[in-house]
Design a protein around this motif. Structure first.
Motif, short mmCIF file in Angstrom:
data_model
loop_
_atom_site.label_atom_id
_atom_site.label_comp_id
_atom_site.label_asym_id
_atom_site.label_seq_id
_atom_site.Cartn_x
_atom_site.Cartn_y
_atom_site.Cartn_z
N LEU A 17 0.82 -1.21 0.00
CA LEU A 17 0.00 0.00 0.00
C LEU A 17 0.85 1.26 0.00
CD1 LEU A 17 -3.15 -0.59 2.23
CD2 LEU A 17 -2.89 -0.75 -0.23
N LYS A 18 2.03 1.19 0.59
CA LYS A 18 2.94 2.34 0.54
C LYS A 18 3.30 2.65 -0.91
CE LYS A 18 5.05 1.93 5.13
NZ LYS A 18 6.26 1.57 5.89
N ARG A 19 3.58 1.59 -1.68
CA ARG A 19 3.90 1.79 -3.10
C ARG A 19 2.69 2.34 -3.85
NH1 ARG A 19 5.98 -3.68 -2.65
NH2 ARG A 19 8.21 -3.65 -2.22
N LEU A 20 1.52 1.82 -3.52
CA LEU A 20 0.30 2.30 -4.18
C LEU A 20 0.05 3.77 -3.84
CD1 LEU A 20 -2.27 1.77 -5.82
CD2 LEU A 20 -3.35 0.92 -3.73
N LYS A 21 0.26 4.14 -2.58
CA LYS A 21 0.07 5.52 -2.14
C LYS A 21 1.03 6.46 -2.90
CE LYS A 21 0.01 8.32 2.10
NZ LYS A 21 1.24 9.09 2.05
N GLU A 22 2.28 6.02 -3.01
CA GLU A 22 3.26 6.82 -3.73
C GLU A 22 2.85 7.00 -5.19
OE1 GLU A 22 6.88 4.70 -3.16
OE2 GLU A 22 7.06 5.26 -1.04
N SER A 23 2.33 5.93 -5.78
CA SER A 23 1.90 5.98 -7.18
C SER A 23 0.74 6.95 -7.36
CB SER A 23 1.51 4.58 -7.64
OG SER A 23 1.00 4.61 -8.95
N LEU A 24 -0.25 6.88 -6.45
CA LEU A 24 -1.41 7.76 -6.55
C LEU A 24 -1.02 9.22 -6.34
CD1 LEU A 24 -4.13 5.71 -4.62
CD2 LEU A 24 -4.02 6.14 -7.08
N GLU A 25 -0.16 9.45 -5.37
CA GLU A 25 0.26 10.83 -5.09
C GLU A 25 1.09 11.40 -6.24
OE1 GLU A 25 2.13 10.33 -1.31
OE2 GLU A 25 0.32 10.89 -0.19
N PHE A 50 7.28 -5.13 -7.54
CA PHE A 50 6.22 -4.11 -7.50
C PHE A 50 4.86 -4.77 -7.72
CE2 PHE A 50 10.09 -2.43 -9.61
CZ PHE A 50 10.51 -1.55 -8.61
N PRO A 51 4.39 -5.56 -6.77
CA PRO A 51 3.17 -6.35 -6.97
C PRO A 51 1.88 -5.54 -7.09
CG PRO A 51 3.92 -6.49 -4.69
CD PRO A 51 5.01 -5.79 -5.45
N ALA A 52 1.94 -4.24 -6.84
CA ALA A 52 0.73 -3.41 -6.96
C ALA A 52 0.74 -2.56 -8.23
CB ALA A 52 0.58 -2.50 -5.73
N GLN A 53 1.73 -2.77 -9.11
CA GLN A 53 1.82 -1.99 -10.35
C GLN A 53 1.21 -2.80 -11.50
OE1 GLN A 53 2.60 1.03 -10.81
NE2 GLN A 53 3.66 1.61 -8.92
N PRO A 54 0.07 -2.37 -12.04
CA PRO A 54 -0.62 -3.16 -13.06
C PRO A 54 0.15 -3.32 -14.37
CG PRO A 54 -1.62 -0.98 -12.85
CD PRO A 54 -0.64 -1.11 -11.72
N TYR A 55 1.02 -2.35 -14.69
CA TYR A 55 1.70 -2.38 -15.98
C TYR A 55 2.57 -3.63 -16.13
CZ TYR A 55 4.37 -0.76 -20.04
OH TYR A 55 4.94 -0.65 -21.28
N VAL A 56 3.19 -4.09 -15.03
CA VAL A 56 4.05 -5.27 -15.12
C VAL A 56 3.23 -6.53 -15.42
CG1 VAL A 56 5.96 -4.34 -13.76
CG2 VAL A 56 4.08 -5.46 -12.58
N TYR A 57 2.00 -6.59 -14.86
CA TYR A 57 1.12 -7.72 -15.16
C TYR A 57 0.68 -7.68 -16.63
CZ TYR A 57 0.56 -8.31 -10.08
OH TYR A 57 0.77 -8.52 -8.73
N LEU A 58 0.40 -6.47 -17.11
CA LEU A 58 -0.02 -6.32 -18.51
C LEU A 58 1.06 -6.79 -19.46
CD1 LEU A 58 -2.06 -5.24 -20.61
CD2 LEU A 58 -0.98 -2.99 -20.35
N MET A 59 2.31 -6.41 -19.17
CA MET A 59 3.42 -6.80 -20.04
C MET A 59 3.72 -8.30 -19.96
SD MET A 59 4.31 -4.22 -21.84
CE MET A 59 2.53 -3.97 -21.90
N PHE A 80 -5.54 -3.90 -9.97
CA PHE A 80 -4.71 -2.76 -9.58
C PHE A 80 -4.84 -1.57 -10.53
CE2 PHE A 80 -2.41 -6.57 -7.98
CZ PHE A 80 -2.46 -6.28 -6.63
N VAL A 81 -5.61 -1.74 -11.59
CA VAL A 81 -5.71 -0.70 -12.62
C VAL A 81 -6.53 0.48 -12.11
CG1 VAL A 81 -6.61 -0.17 -14.92
CG2 VAL A 81 -5.47 -2.35 -14.50
N ILE A 82 -6.05 1.69 -12.38
CA ILE A 82 -6.78 2.89 -11.96
C ILE A 82 -7.03 3.86 -13.12
CG2 ILE A 82 -5.96 2.79 -9.58
CD1 ILE A 82 -3.85 4.84 -10.26
N GLU A 83 -6.64 3.50 -14.33
CA GLU A 83 -6.82 4.38 -15.49
C GLU A 83 -7.59 3.64 -16.59
OE1 GLU A 83 -2.93 5.56 -16.64
OE2 GLU A 83 -2.72 7.02 -15.01
N ASP A 84 -8.49 4.36 -17.25
CA ASP A 84 -9.29 3.75 -18.32
C ASP A 84 -8.44 3.22 -19.46
OD1 ASP A 84 -11.54 4.32 -16.92
OD2 ASP A 84 -12.18 6.02 -18.14
N LYS A 85 -7.40 3.95 -19.83
CA LYS A 85 -6.55 3.53 -20.95
C LYS A 85 -5.92 2.18 -20.67
CE LYS A 85 -3.78 4.03 -24.61
NZ LYS A 85 -3.07 2.75 -24.56
N MET A 86 -5.37 2.02 -19.47
CA MET A 86 -4.74 0.74 -19.14
C MET A 86 -5.79 -0.36 -18.98
SD MET A 86 -1.94 -0.26 -16.22
CE MET A 86 -0.74 0.87 -16.94
#
Length: 326
Positions: free
Chosen positions: A190-198, A254-263, A287-293
Motif C-alpha cells: 500500500l505504501k507503493r500504491l500511495k506513492e503511485s497515486l500521489e 512491484f506487486p501493486a503496479q498493473p503495468y508489469v502484469y499487462l506486459m 490494480f488498474v486505476i486508469e481507463d486507458k490501461m
C-alpha cells in the motif's frame, strides 16, 4: 423383544448419538472459523433420526462436490438439505458460494441475503457478499459492505483501500492510507500504491527517455527503480523473452503496479501460453486505476480467450474495451 433385537436397537441408538455429537462438532467448527463471532452459523434444529442422517449425507456430499468443482452437484445436494431443513443459514451460505463459483451472481446474492437476514453481522458472510459485488464490479456496494466489516474488524481497512481504488475514489483511498500510515499499519504494497497515486495526482512522475536497453538494465540491476523497469518493458515490447523476464521480476518487486502484469500477459500471449496469460492478466487488472490501461488489459484478455478458443469471452472483452472509448 429378544436379545439380538435389543442389542441392535441399543447399537443403533448409540450410532445416532455419535452422529449427533459429530454433527454438532462440525457445526461448532464452522462457527469457530469466524474468530469469535457469536452464532455466525447456526447448527441445524432437531431432526428425526432418519432426517438428520439424510441431512448429514447431503450436506457433506455438497461440501465434497464443491471442493472438486462440481458446483451443480453440490447445489443438488443442498436442495435436498433445504427440503429436510428449511431456512438454514449454513445451507443458504453454501448455496451462495456454489452459485458464485458457477458465475450466477443473481442467485449468489439472493441466498447470501437470506442468510444475512438471520445473521446480519456475520463477518464471513459479509466478506462473501463483498466478493459477489466485486465480481460484478459493483464497487460502490462492495465498499458499503466492507465499511460495515471494518466497523467491527479494523484490520480489514487495507482491503477497503483497494476497493476505493477500484472505484476510482482516489482521495478516499489516500486519506485512509494516511490514517493507516499514522498508525504504523500501512503495508509495503500500500505504501507503493500511495506513492503511485500521489505521484499521479501531482504529475511529478517523468519518464526516462533512453533508447538503448543496455544502460537501462545496468541501472535497473543497481537500484531496482520502477521507472527504469517500465522503460525497459516499453523498449522490449516486441521481444517476448526479454519482456517476460523483466515483467516477472517486476511483479516480484512491484506487486501493486498493473503495468508489469499487462506486459507479462502480453509476453505470454505472444508465446501462445494463453492459459497463464489469462491468469496473469486477471491477477493484475484489480490494480488498474486508469481507463486507458483497463482497455489495454481487456484487449490482451480477449487475445488470451481467442487463443483458448473461447469466442464468447473474446467478444465480451473486446466490447468492454470499446465501451471505454480508447
Amino acid at each position: 423383544m429378544n436379545f439380538k433385537s435389543t442389542h441392535r436397537k441399543i447399537r443403533k441408538e448409540r450410532q445416532f448419538d455419535y452422529f449427533k455429537l459429530a454433527l454438532f462438532s462440525f457445526f461448532f467448527f464452522l462457527c469457530s472459523l469466524n474468530m469469535g463471532a457469536q452464532d455466525s452459523i447456526a447448527a441445524p434444529k432437531d431432526l428425526t433420526e432418519e432426517a438428520a442422517l439424510k441431512f448429514q449425507q447431503f450436506f457433506f456430499k455438497a461440501l465434497s462436490q464443491k471442493s472438486i468443482g462440481n458446483y451443480q452437484k453440490a447445489i443438488e445436494n443442498l436442495e435436498n438439505c433445504n427440503q429436510l431443513l428449511t431456512n438454514d443459514v449454513a445451507v443458504f451460505f453454501e448455496f451462495s458460494k456454489n452459485y458464485l463459483f458457477s458465475n450466477n451472481g443473481l442467485l449468489a446474492k439472493e441466498y447470501i441475503s437470506r442468510a444475512l437476514e438471520q445473521d446480519p453481522d456475520n463477518i464471513w458472510m459479509l466478506k462473501h457478499l463483498v466478493k459477489i459485488y466485486q465480481k460484478d464490479r459493483n464497487y460502490k456496494k462492495a465498499i458499503e459492505v466492507q465499511q460495515k466489516i471494518v466497523a467491527n474488524e479494523p484490520n480489514e481497512r487495507e482491503f477497503l483501500v483497494r476497493l476505493f481504488v477500484y472505484d476510482r475514489q482516489y482521495q478516499e483511498a489516500i486519506s485512509l492510507m494516511n490514517i493507516l500510515e499514522s498508525e504504523y499499519a500501512l503495508s509495503s504494497n500500500l505504501k507503493r500504491l500511495k506513492e503511485s497515486l500521489e505521484a499521479r495526482k501531482s504529475n511529478l512522475v517523468k519518464e526516462i527517455k533512453l533508447e538503448d536497453i543496455g544502460p537501462l538494465t545496468d541501472q535497473f540491476n543497481k537500484d531496482k527503480s520502477y521507472l527504469i523497469l517500465k522503460q525497459i518493458l516499453k523498449i522490449s515490447y516486441d521481444k517476448p523473452e526479454i519482456l517476460l523476464k523483466y515483467s516477472e521480476e517486476g511483479i516480484s518487486l512491484f506487486p501493486a503496479q498493473p503495468y508489469v502484469y499487462l506486459m507479462k500477459g502480453k509476453a505470454l500471449n505472444d508465446q501462445n501460453n494463453y492459459k497463464n496469460a489469462l491468469l496473469t492478466l486477471q491477477n493484475g487488472i484489480d490494480f488498474v486505476i486508469e481507463d486507458k490501461m483497463e482497455a489495454d488489459f481487456y484487449k490482451e484478455i480477449a487475445k488470451a480467450y481467442k487463443g483458448l478458443g473461447n469466442k464468447k469471452e473474446e467478444n465480451n472483452y473486446k466490447q468492454r474495451a470499446k465501451k471505454l472509448k480508447i
